[in-house]
Design a protein around this motif. Structure first.
Motif, PDB file in Angstrom:
ATOM      1  N   PHE A   1      19.562  77.202 -72.996  1.00 39.72           N
ATOM      2  CA  PHE A   1      19.802  76.450 -71.772  1.00 39.72           C
ATOM      3  C   PHE A   1      20.646  75.219 -72.087  1.00 39.72           C
ATOM      4  O   PHE A   1      20.270  74.390 -72.924  1.00 39.72           O
ATOM      5  CB  PHE A   1      18.478  76.028 -71.136  1.00 39.72           C
TER       6      PHE A   1
ATOM      7  N   ASN B   1      22.767  68.290 -69.796  1.00 39.94           N
ATOM      8  CA  ASN B   1      23.860  67.327 -69.588  1.00 39.94           C
ATOM      9  C   ASN B   1      23.598  65.966 -70.215  1.00 39.94           C
ATOM     10  O   ASN B   1      24.271  64.995 -69.891  1.00 39.94           O
ATOM     11  CB  ASN B   1      24.147  67.173 -68.088  1.00 39.94           C
TER      12      ASN B   1
ATOM     13  N   LYS C   1      13.406  75.528 -64.370  1.00 39.65           N
ATOM     14  CA  LYS C   1      13.647  75.000 -63.025  1.00 39.65           C
ATOM     15  C   LYS C   1      12.660  73.901 -62.636  1.00 39.65           C
ATOM     16  O   LYS C   1      12.769  73.326 -61.555  1.00 39.65           O
ATOM     17  CB  LYS C   1      13.573  76.136 -62.007  1.00 39.65           C
TER      18      LYS C   1
ATOM     19  N   SER D   1      14.888  70.106 -64.985  1.00 30.94           N
ATOM     20  CA  SER D   1      15.978  69.964 -64.017  1.00 30.94           C
ATOM     21  C   SER D   1      16.660  68.612 -64.154  1.00 30.94           C
ATOM     22  O   SER D   1      17.869  68.485 -63.909  1.00 30.94           O
ATOM     23  CB  SER D   1      15.442  70.133 -62.592  1.00 30.94           C
TER      24      SER D   1
ATOM     25  N   GLY E   1      19.584  68.804 -66.074  1.00 32.13           N
ATOM     26  CA  GLY E   1      20.586  69.767 -65.618  1.00 32.13           C
ATOM     27  C   GLY E   1      20.511  71.099 -66.330  1.00 32.13           C
ATOM     28  O   GLY E   1      21.538  71.754 -66.546  1.00 32.13           O
ATOM     29  N   SER E   2      19.306  71.522 -66.699  1.00 37.01           N
ATOM     30  CA  SER E   2      19.156  72.756 -67.484  1.00 37.01           C
ATOM     31  C   SER E   2      19.745  73.953 -66.744  1.00 37.01           C
ATOM     32  O   SER E   2      19.407  74.216 -65.588  1.00 37.01           O
ATOM     33  CB  SER E   2      17.672  73.006 -67.778  1.00 37.01           C
ATOM     34  N   ARG E   3      20.595  74.684 -67.428  1.00 39.74           N
ATOM     35  CA  ARG E   3      21.188  75.892 -66.840  1.00 39.74           C
ATOM     36  C   ARG E   3      21.352  76.944 -67.940  1.00 39.74           C
ATOM     37  O   ARG E   3      21.730  76.628 -69.068  1.00 39.74           O
ATOM     38  CB  ARG E   3      22.523  75.590 -66.167  1.00 39.74           C
TER      39      ARG E   3
ATOM     40  N   HIS F   1      22.596  79.609 -70.377  1.00 43.16           N
ATOM     41  CA  HIS F   1      23.853  80.053 -70.995  1.00 43.16           C
ATOM     42  C   HIS F   1      23.863  81.580 -70.911  1.00 43.16           C
ATOM     43  O   HIS F   1      23.213  82.254 -71.706  1.00 43.16           O
ATOM     44  CB  HIS F   1      23.915  79.579 -72.443  1.00 43.16           C
ATOM     45  N   ASN F   2      24.569  82.109 -69.927  1.00 44.12           N
ATOM     46  CA  ASN F   2      24.397  83.527 -69.579  1.00 44.12           C
ATOM     47  C   ASN F   2      25.597  84.388 -69.924  1.00 44.12           C
ATOM     48  O   ASN F   2      25.940  85.319 -69.187  1.00 44.12           O
ATOM     49  CB  ASN F   2      24.038  83.674 -68.095  1.00 44.12           C
TER      50      ASN F   2
END
Length: 616
Positions: free
Chosen positions: A357, A360, A508, A513, A516-518, A520-521
């Motif tokens: 993940f 930022n 989430k 959050s 800014g966790s997203r 890496h897909n």
């Protein structure tokens, strides 16, 4: 004495090429160097010419179990004990907790590889997972991530239900506590922990802000923050590990160093046991043959040979000596001593290594931060700072999926939370330790080299798939065949997929959050045709990036005489063979629901008492 003050420059030079940021580490340690020599465990190697012809006990393997046995048995001053280890002593760098991954594929590692698989490890070179095992005084306690987790109480109760009296949780708890010197005062006030044992257990002195986010996320998801080694396992925790003043506390340091000056303990390192000596008529084990400095020695055991070489090596040595499945040994041309299911029942914890993940803020753990002069000075002078984090692991959780039986406190997934991922080390040790193909690494992780990330590995706690160890040949120096059979049981894959969904939900939560966790897909090529984030997609990904948690067990199963699959009895004596016990992870009938090092130390503590009770 500070953490690194006793390190000689020749030891650093010898290993300098093996670790990514050693140029800086070299300079710093040189600054703190004095005229005292780093001696690892302090063990003195016994030259072959000075070995006795006969000992009361011979212990094969000086790892997590063998080191404990050597200490406890030599408490009896009129017993002579020989401890044999195929590897050498610990190195300077094995002390540094963050460098755990760097030790894999080094001279301290047997460097085993599983055979090619078609259900798992598909993104690895030749579809073969690496299987690190310690070839060193202290064994795999020198290579592991130091996590101290005992497992679930029902793990041990089930051993007893299967016909192994004396192994219920209330029986074994005393042996967990016997070893332990826990440094957390709030835990030592509970009935589950103790102080004063040989094994130091503590939290890492340093943590990143992401560790706090992990704990807060657990609360938000309605999980308790608790001692996972206490009354209940379900919950989240900042992990404890075998850490002493910010450095690794291996079983060599914990148990062998205090016993090293006992006159009744002889240790032979860099010595490979080639056979057990067993009379084919009486079935009595009388000793071992071993190779040291290219010379073959025979040493006799007056009382017992204790096999503590681990789930791979113990199984190999038993089969080479005529104890194993009759069909397999006949195929190898080995005369049969005992027809037992040696090598069968192989179990290992596995997880999914591909959950990364992006965040930022600059709060994660990267090699660039660990390389900073201040970080190295903190470690070298105070035993503090990011180098004290146990292989980058900052959080443990045990959770329920929809497949868990909620009638019991028996989670089915463990989470290993890390303030970094496969990309965090500038592409040096981690992906190679996992065995990933270079093209996979370059396409998935190289684009985010040293990026700010966190990751979590969902770990299957009670796998239903079973593998086996087989001889490759009758050459004791040739690695055996490791057939893990990962994910051959459908329940294993669907449970792991639910573990992945839990981590996605955790990302989430408010605590993650805020960074800014997203996900890496970037998709692995073999899964590109599948709809992103579906069950089928995650099943494909798990089969690609399968991670062994390095906890192989079960290849010399403990069980009563009527259990035709059992190799040893509840006293750990090999069925049908006298004077021979197995004391290591291979005796577990089923794998414990946690990393196995604490359980193996417990097994050895209990075995030492059983041996004393027999012979005193």
């Amino acid at each position: 004495m500070n953490a690194m003050q006793m390190i000689p420059m020749e030891a650093i030079v010898k290993t300098a090429s093996k670790v990514a940021f050693l140029p800086i580490l070299f300079v710093t340690i040189n600054y703190f160097y004095n005229d005292k020599k780093y001696t690892g465990s302090g063990i003195i190697d016994m030259p072959g010419s000075l070995l006795l012809r006969q000992y009361d006990f011979i212990i094969v393997g000086a790892g997590s179990a063998g080191a404990v046995l050597a200490n406890r048995l030599t408490e009896k001053t009129n017993w002579n004990v020989l401890l044999i280890e195929a590897g050498g002593d610990e190195t300077v760098l094995s002390d540094v907790p963050l460098l755990a991954t760097n030790l894999q594929l080094s001279e301290l590692d047997w460097q085993y590889k599983a055979e090619t698989q078609y259900t798992a490890c598909l993104a690895m070179e030749n579809q073969r997972c690496n299987w690190p095992r310690g070839k060193v005084i202290g064994g795999s306690s020198v290579l592991n991530y130091m996590l101290y987790a005992r497992g679930n109480q029902m793990d041990y109760n089930n051993w007893a239900i299967e016909g192994n009296p004396g192994w219920e949780y209330h029986d074994v708890l005393q042996y967990f506590k016997k070893s332990e010197d826990n440094q957390n005062p709030s835990l030592t006030q509970s009935p589950y922990h103790s102080i004063g044992g040989y094994l130091t257990v503590s939290e890492a002195p340093y943590k990143t802000p992401l560790a706090n986010a992990f704990i807060a996320a657990g609360r938000e998801m309605d999980y308790n923050i608790r001692d996972i080694n206490g009354e209940h396992q379900l919950g989240f925790m900042i992990p404890q590990g075998t850490i002493r003043r910010g450095t690794r506390c291996s079983t060599a340091k914990a148990f062998l160093a205090p016993a090293r000056l006992r006159k009744n303990l002889h240790v032979s390192i860099n010595t490979h046991v080639t056979r057990l000596i067993i009379d084919p008529h009486t079935k009595i084990t009388t000793g071992v043959t071993m190779m040291k400095n290219n010379k073959l020695y025979t040493v006799k055991a007056q009382k017992e040979v204790l096999l503590s070489a681990g789930s791979i090596n113990s199984a190999q040595l038993l089969m080479l000596s005529g104890i194993g499945p009759i069909n397999h040994l006949a195929k190898m041309g080995i005369p049969i001593i005992a027809d037992l299911d040696v090598g069968q029942n192989l179990q290992d914890h596995i997880g999914f290594g591909g959950l990364t993940f992006l965040i930022n803020e600059t709060v994660s753990l990267t090699q660039q931060k660990a390389e900073k002069t201040l970080s190295i000075l903190d470690y070298a002078s105070m035993g503090e700072g990011p180098l004290t984090i146990m292989g980058g692991v900052e959080g443990l959780a045990f959770i329920n999926t929809k497949y868990a039986n909620l009638s019991f406190d028996q989670p089915d997934i463990g989470l290993q939370f890390m303030s970094g991922s496969t990309n965090s080390d500038s592409g040096v040790p981690l992906w190679k330790a996992h065995g990933l193909k270079e093209e996979i690494y370059n396409s998935i992780y190289k684009p985010i080299h040293n990026g700010e990330v966190w990751s979590a590995i969902p770990m299957l706690l009670r796998p239903r798939s079973r593998g086996e160890i087989q001889l490759r040949s009758t050459d004791p120096f040739e690695h055996p065949r490791i057939l893990p059979n990962y994910l051959t049981n459908h329940n294993d894959i669907v449970t792991l997929v639910e573990g992945i969904k839990f981590v996605l939900a955790m990302a989430k939560t408010t605590p993650f959050s805020q960074y800014g966790s997203r996900l890496h897909n970037i998709t692995f090529p073999d899964c590109a045709e599948l709809l992103l984030l579906t069950n089928a997609y995650w099943e494909c990904m798990v089969r690609q990036y399968t991670v062994s948690m390095n906890n192989p067990v079960g290849t010399a199963k403990m069980g009563p005489k009527w259990d035709k699959t059992a190799v040893v009895d509840p006293q750990l004596q090999v069925h049908g063979v006298n004077g021979l016990r197995v004391v290591d992870a291979s005796i577990m009938p089923t794998i414990v629901s946690a990393h196995t090092n604490a359980a193996v130390i417990m097994i050895a503590e209990k075995a030492a008492d059983m041996i004393k009770n027999k012979w005193l």
